[in-house]
Design a protein around this motif. Structure first.
Motif, PDB file in Angstrom:
ATOM      1  N   LEU A 134      -3.017   5.707   4.925  1.00 30.67           N
ATOM      2  CA  LEU A 134      -3.685   4.419   4.763  1.00 30.67           C
ATOM      3  C   LEU A 134      -2.692   3.263   4.871  1.00 30.67           C
ATOM      4  N   ARG A 135      -1.519   3.444   4.306  1.00 30.38           N
ATOM      5  CA  ARG A 135      -0.499   2.393   4.363  1.00 30.38           C
ATOM      6  C   ARG A 135      -0.088   2.148   5.814  1.00 30.38           C
ATOM      7  N   GLY A 178      -3.301  -8.060  14.072  1.00 32.25           N
ATOM      8  CA  GLY A 178      -3.941  -9.327  13.714  1.00 32.25           C
ATOM      9  C   GLY A 178      -5.256  -9.177  12.974  1.00 32.25           C
ATOM     10  N   ASN A 179      -5.632  -7.962  12.624  1.00 31.55           N
ATOM     11  CA  ASN A 179      -6.873  -7.713  11.905  1.00 31.55           C
ATOM     12  C   ASN A 179      -6.576  -7.660  10.406  1.00 31.55           C
ATOM     13  N   HIS A 180      -6.307  -8.811   9.836  1.00 30.77           N
ATOM     14  CA  HIS A 180      -5.802  -8.884   8.463  1.00 30.77           C
ATOM     15  C   HIS A 180      -6.850  -8.536   7.416  1.00 30.77           C
ATOM     16  N   SER A 181      -8.089  -8.920   7.632  1.00 28.65           N
ATOM     17  CA  SER A 181      -9.104  -8.604   6.625  1.00 28.65           C
ATOM     18  C   SER A 181      -9.317  -7.096   6.528  1.00 28.65           C
ATOM     19  N   GLU A 182      -9.343  -6.404   7.661  1.00 29.49           N
ATOM     20  CA  GLU A 182      -9.492  -4.945   7.644  1.00 29.49           C
ATOM     21  C   GLU A 182      -8.233  -4.284   7.078  1.00 29.49           C
ATOM     22  N   ALA A 183      -7.068  -4.841   7.404  1.00 28.05           N
ATOM     23  CA  ALA A 183      -5.812  -4.306   6.867  1.00 28.05           C
ATOM     24  C   ALA A 183      -5.807  -4.376   5.348  1.00 28.05           C
ATOM     25  N   LEU A 184      -6.261  -5.483   4.811  1.00 21.52           N
ATOM     26  CA  LEU A 184      -6.288  -5.625   3.351  1.00 21.52           C
ATOM     27  C   LEU A 184      -7.254  -4.632   2.712  1.00 21.52           C
ATOM     28  N   LYS A 185      -8.374  -4.351   3.363  1.00 18.31           N
ATOM     29  CA  LYS A 185      -9.314  -3.361   2.831  1.00 18.31           C
ATOM     30  C   LYS A 185      -8.658  -1.981   2.769  1.00 18.31           C
ATOM     31  N   ILE A 186      -7.970  -1.613   3.839  1.00 22.75           N
ATOM     32  CA  ILE A 186      -7.316  -0.307   3.915  1.00 22.75           C
ATOM     33  C   ILE A 186      -6.180  -0.223   2.895  1.00 22.75           C
TER      34      ILE A 186
END
Length: 81
Positions: free
Chosen positions: A50-51, A61-69
């Motif tokens: 996940l990290r 550049g997909n920061h919102s999805e990165a933060l969810k993961i």
């Protein structure tokens, strides 16, 4: 029209804030893994996966999805304590 301009401005300003938040979450995960890794090898492997996925999403550049993961990885780490 004014509301649309305000919404656009807020959207544009929030993207850099999210981008800066990703590295902080990755550093938190790294610190937790270094100080007290999960005893269960399956949980450890999932957190590492996940990290890595979160970092790739951040770089893309997909920061919102990165933060969810990354949040999912943190939750796994905290649950394994």
């Amino acid at each position: 029209m004014r509301h649309l301009a305000i919404a656009l401005l807020v959207t544009l300003l929030s993207a850099p804030a999210l981008a800066m938040h990703c590295p902080r979450e990755m550093a938190r995960i790294d610190a937790m893994l270094a100080s007290e890794p999960p005893a269960d090898p399956e949980v450890l492997a999932e957190v590492q996966r996940l990290r890595a996925e979160g970092e790739e999403l951040h770089k893309a550049g997909n920061h919102s999805e990165a933060l969810k993961i990354l949040d999912e990885a943190l939750n796994l780490l905290q649950a394994s304590e």
